[in-house]
Design a protein around this motif. Structure first.
Motif, mmCIF file in Angstrom:
data_model
loop_
_atom_site.group_PDB
_atom_site.id
_atom_site.type_symbol
_atom_site.label_atom_id
_atom_site.label_comp_id
_atom_site.label_asym_id
_atom_site.label_seq_id
_atom_site.Cartn_x
_atom_site.Cartn_y
_atom_site.Cartn_z
ATOM 1 N N THR A 2 -4.828 6.874 7.328
ATOM 2 C CA THR A 2 -6.577 8.101 6.964
ATOM 3 C C THR A 2 -5.820 7.599 4.689
ATOM 4 N N ASP A 3 -6.644 8.083 4.174
ATOM 5 C CA ASP A 3 -6.625 7.295 2.765
ATOM 6 C C ASP A 3 -4.898 7.409 2.562
ATOM 7 N N GLU A 4 -4.114 8.520 2.706
ATOM 8 C CA GLU A 4 -2.885 8.599 2.497
ATOM 9 C C GLU A 4 -1.876 7.835 2.736
ATOM 10 N N LEU A 5 -1.842 7.300 4.096
ATOM 11 C CA LEU A 5 -1.429 6.872 4.680
ATOM 12 C C LEU A 5 -1.741 4.770 4.537
ATOM 13 N N ASP A 6 -2.724 4.586 4.026
ATOM 14 C CA ASP A 6 -3.462 3.503 3.031
ATOM 15 C C ASP A 6 -2.496 3.342 2.270
ATOM 16 N N GLU A 7 -2.312 4.267 1.432
ATOM 17 C CA GLU A 7 -1.740 4.355 -0.035
ATOM 18 C C GLU A 7 -0.481 3.876 0.275
ATOM 19 N N GLU A 8 0.653 4.671 1.040
ATOM 20 C CA GLU A 8 1.684 4.489 1.073
ATOM 21 C C GLU A 8 2.656 3.459 2.119
ATOM 22 N N LEU A 9 1.329 2.705 2.363
ATOM 23 C CA LEU A 9 1.257 1.275 2.889
ATOM 24 C C LEU A 9 1.652 0.747 2.300
ATOM 25 N N THR A 10 0.240 0.887 1.213
ATOM 26 C CA THR A 10 0.227 -0.486 0.201
ATOM 27 C C THR A 10 1.457 -0.978 -1.319
ATOM 28 N N THR A 11 1.394 0.477 -1.173
ATOM 29 C CA THR A 11 3.429 0.929 -2.020
ATOM 30 C C THR A 11 4.288 0.253 -1.246
ATOM 31 N N ARG A 28 8.727 -5.780 10.317
ATOM 32 C CA ARG A 28 8.614 -5.096 11.472
ATOM 33 C C ARG A 28 9.751 -3.736 10.486
ATOM 34 N N ASP A 29 10.131 -3.471 9.343
ATOM 35 C CA ASP A 29 10.146 -2.258 9.264
ATOM 36 C C ASP A 29 8.799 -1.201 8.814
ATOM 37 N N LEU A 30 7.771 -1.764 8.111
ATOM 38 C CA LEU A 30 6.528 -1.004 8.380
ATOM 39 C C LEU A 30 6.226 -0.856 9.532
ATOM 40 N N ALA A 31 6.395 -1.545 10.648
ATOM 41 C CA ALA A 31 6.324 -1.063 11.913
ATOM 42 C C ALA A 31 6.822 0.533 12.264
ATOM 43 N N LYS A 32 7.949 -0.376 12.386
ATOM 44 C CA LYS A 32 8.865 1.195 12.348
ATOM 45 C C LYS A 32 8.699 2.361 11.665
ATOM 46 N N HIS A 33 8.406 2.451 10.310
ATOM 47 C CA HIS A 33 7.749 3.537 9.986
ATOM 48 C C HIS A 33 6.890 4.456 9.911
ATOM 49 N N PHE A 34 5.941 3.685 10.192
ATOM 50 C CA PHE A 34 4.408 3.872 10.839
ATOM 51 C C PHE A 34 4.368 4.498 12.251
ATOM 52 N N GLY A 35 5.240 3.704 12.384
ATOM 53 C CA GLY A 35 4.977 4.266 14.291
ATOM 54 C C GLY A 35 3.936 3.612 15.385
ATOM 55 N N ARG A 36 4.170 2.297 14.911
ATOM 56 C CA ARG A 36 3.034 1.078 15.215
ATOM 57 C C ARG A 36 3.516 -0.249 15.289
ATOM 58 N N THR A 37 2.629 -1.077 15.887
ATOM 59 C CA THR A 37 3.076 -2.375 16.404
ATOM 60 C C THR A 37 2.818 -3.357 15.015
ATOM 61 N N GLY A 66 1.411 -6.011 15.335
ATOM 62 C CA GLY A 66 0.022 -6.627 15.048
ATOM 63 C C GLY A 66 -0.711 -5.498 14.624
ATOM 64 N N ALA A 67 -0.870 -4.125 14.555
ATOM 65 C CA ALA A 67 -1.518 -3.475 14.320
ATOM 66 C C ALA A 67 -0.829 -3.101 12.720
ATOM 67 N N ILE A 68 0.250 -3.323 11.840
ATOM 68 C CA ILE A 68 0.162 -3.683 11.039
ATOM 69 C C ILE A 68 -0.233 -4.811 9.575
ATOM 70 N N VAL A 69 -0.089 -5.782 10.568
ATOM 71 C CA VAL A 69 -0.496 -6.847 10.095
ATOM 72 C C VAL A 69 -2.088 -6.531 9.819
ATOM 73 N N ALA A 70 -3.202 -6.338 11.011
ATOM 74 C CA ALA A 70 -3.956 -6.160 11.235
ATOM 75 C C ALA A 70 -4.872 -5.049 9.823
ATOM 76 N N ILE A 102 -2.837 -4.327 7.216
ATOM 77 C CA ILE A 102 -3.184 -5.023 6.003
ATOM 78 C C ILE A 102 -4.718 -6.172 6.011
ATOM 79 N N LYS A 103 -4.710 -7.178 6.108
ATOM 80 C CA LYS A 103 -6.091 -8.114 6.158
ATOM 81 C C LYS A 103 -7.355 -6.274 6.152
ATOM 82 N N LYS A 104 -7.217 -5.989 6.840
ATOM 83 C CA LYS A 104 -8.336 -4.683 6.135
ATOM 84 C C LYS A 104 -8.759 -3.845 4.485
ATOM 85 N N LEU A 105 -7.347 -3.604 4.553
ATOM 86 C CA LEU A 105 -7.134 -3.387 3.160
ATOM 87 C C LEU A 105 -7.149 -4.351 2.385
ATOM 88 N N GLU A 106 -7.083 -5.907 2.693
ATOM 89 C CA GLU A 106 -7.943 -6.810 1.686
ATOM 90 C C GLU A 106 -5.910 -7.295 0.953
#
Length: 593
Positions: free
Chosen positions: A548-557, A566-575, A577-581, A583-587
């Motif tokens: 969501t827009d809210e999750l994207d904003e939280e990830l960016t911050t 590792r901590d990003l993956a744990k925080h968002f409950g995702r792999t 690889g999903a976090i890296v993908a 980050i690339k999507k959001l440029e």
């Protein structure tokens, strides 16, 4: 060899018969003995399941001087009757999705990649019809083959167009305007209502016959013998049907297995009893009379390509001294999808290195999210597996595959392999002295959870049970099985070694060990490792919910504040690889140099 009373009864039988033969029961030997005792001068056709079985059967019949027996596969028989007569050209690998889109000049409706999603369904609709016994494509409802909600919705909205274009593609093949597929000439053979010049037709592996070939078989005047194992049907996804259930012939059984011991037989029977959860508890018995004590050939058998590759990674990193390994069906077949896309194509998409993408369909995708949307609307399981591997291992993949290939030996040196790796589909008909089963098969616990769900696919669950049964019955001596796959209260034995779940304290040791920090540090403990798409989705439930827009904003911050991967993956409950993908999507800045 000394024949059993069951084998003698089959050999002495008359008329049309069906033989339900358990794994390792000597069905080929029985069929050969049956052929030997037919009247002199009888013309006999033996239909083998695939080319390798055909070659082996030809040799065995020839060694016994049975030159009145003709050995064919369904496709080799159809090829001779159809291809030469019509001067067709055969396309050996079938058509890719992007090729069908171009051949038919498919048009989208504004929906993302609609023309390719339609092309994918046209390809599968064509296979569905060609393997059926129907005369016209309109007699089938392709929607019946689809289970995913997103794919169902897409196909429903495009159904008339998909059906029309499927008919057009078949018409182009029929007229010789384009190369034909193997499925096409088998269908053309069935529709021609051939009369085969044989007195006896022996149909092997009948549980995985296509309805098209079964129709040809049933219509022959010859005495018919069909043999197989009802519980070894594992090709429903290729539109195979269980012909033993459809054949209204006198039934004979081969219930004694010469491959494995009674404790393995007991385990196989207990696994099949799981069918009670879907309303079909089989009443039968298997007698195990295997006697081998040798352990020369060892194999790891998995349900999926993903499960097998993860186990192979674990194996070669833990056992550094291993020199030779072998993959049934060639290692390359595990890194390529049926339509030709490779694991490297998906990795290049993940890294946005489009210049390295060879497959036309993958090249059309903007990013990994785009590809996942396509997968959801096509139920392309193989591409889905590749995406999961890329998300899990990312840029470690080339090194991992190279490490595996460096130890892989060719077909002619298979006997030198210290370990053989195979999916259950690729080892059909094979046997090994010792077998280790990967934890990506269905368990009784999971079966009990699924049986009362919405839109339960009984046929699919039945086949999942069959897959574990086939894997269990590949062993001649010892079976290593995870306790999660073991029937409740089933005991171990000298032939059945139970792989215990790793305790919490052991998990911590593994997580902090030097080995866990090696180049393959993403490898988890045996019970935690997600061996299939389903298991990955279980472990990372949140990972497959939309961003969501809210999750994207939280990830960016968090990313710009220096939060590590590792901590990003744990925080968002995702792999990771999903976090890296994302980050690339959001440029955002590249995570790695």
């Amino acid at each position: 060899m000394k024949l059993t009373p069951e084998q003698h009864n089959i050999i002495k039988s008359t008329g049309n018969i069906k033989i339900n033969a358990v794994a390792g029961s000597g069905k080929t030997t029985t069929i050969i003995e049956y052929a030997k005792t037919r009247p002199k001068g009888s013309k006999i056709l033996y239909l083998a399941f695939n080319k390798s079985v055909k070659l082996e059967a030809q040799k065995r019949f020839a060694d016994l001087g049975l030159d009145n027996v003709k050995v064919e596969t369904a496709h080799s028989l159809a090829y001779k009757h159809v291809v030469f007569k019509n001067n067709y050209k055969v396309r050996s690998q079938g058509y890719k999705t992007n090729e069908i889109a171009a051949l038919l000049n498919l048009q989208g409706n504004g929906e993302k990649h609609a023309e390719y999603i339609v092309a994918n369904h046209i390809n599968k609709f064509m296979a569905y019809f060609c393997n059926s016994d129907k005369q016209k494509i309109q007699e089938l409802n392709y929607r019946d083959t689809i289970s995913d909600t997103n794919a169902q919705a897409f196909v429903t909205s495009f159904y008339a167009y998909i059906e029309k274009q499927t008919r057009l593609l078949l018409s182009k093949m029929d007229k010789g305007e384009i190369e034909i597929t193997h499925d096409f000439y088998l269908k053309k053979f069935q529709l021609s209502n051939p009369a085969l010049p044989y007195d006896y037709i022996l149909f092997d592996e009948g549980q995985d016959a296509s309805a098209a070939m079964l129709d040809v078989f049933f219509k022959q005047k010859a005495t018919k013998v069909i043999v197989g194992d009802t519980h070894q049907q594992i090709y429903g996804w290729r539109f195979a049907v269980n012909s033993l259930e459809k054949a209204n012939f006198k039934t004979y059984n081969l219930s004694t297995s010469f491959r494995f011991t009674q404790d393995i037989a007991n385990l196989a029977m207990e696994v099949l009893k799981w069918k009670k959860h879907i309303g079909d508890e089989p009443a039968f018995a298997i007698t195990g009379k295997g006697t081998t004590n040798k352990v020369k050939s060892k194999a790891v058998i998995a349900r999926t390509n993903l499960g097998l590759l993860l186990k192979a990674i674990e194996y070669i990193t833990e056992k550094k001294k291993i020199k030779n390994i072998y993959f049934e069906g060639n290692i390359n077949s595990y890194t390529y999808a049926d339509e030709g896309a490779s694991l490297y194509d998906v990795l290049s998409l993940y890294n946005d290195k489009r210049q390295f993408i060879k497959d036309g369909l993958i090249r059309e995708m903007k990013d990994l999210d785009d590809l996942e949307e396509y997968i959801e609307k096509t139920e392309d399981v193989q591409l889905g597996m590749m995406v999961e591997i890329v998300k899990e291992y990312g840029n470690e993949i080339p090194g991992i595959i190279k490490a595996i290939k460096d130890k892989h030996i060719g077909n002619d040196e298979k006997e030198k392999a210290e370990m053989i790796f195979s999916t259950v589909h690729r080892c059909k008909g094979m046997e090994y002295d010792a077998v280790q089963i990967v934890e990506d098969f269905i368990s009784e616990e999971k079966l009990e959870k699924n049986k009362d769900g919405v839109d339960v696919n009984v046929a699919k669950l039945n086949e999942e049970i069959n897959l574990l049964y086939v894997a269990v019955t590949r062993t001649k001596n010892t079976l290593y099985i995870p306790e999660t796959l073991l029937p409740k209260a089933f005991p171990g034995s000298s032939h059945i070694q139970i792989i215990k779940a790793v305790k919490e304290e052991e998990k911590k040791k593994i997580a902090t060990s030097a080995q866990a920090k090696s180049v393959f540090k993403k490898k988890e403990s045996e019970t935690d490792k997600a061996y299939s798409v389903e298991r990955i989705r279980e472990v990372h439930k949140v990972a497959y919910k939309p961003w969501t827009d809210e999750l994207d904003e939280e990830l960016t911050t968090m990313y710009y504040n220096g939060t590590i991967l590792r901590d990003l993956a744990k925080h968002f409950g995702r792999t990771k690889g999903a976090i890296v993908a994302r980050i690339k999507k959001l440029e955002l800045d590249e995570l790695y140099e």
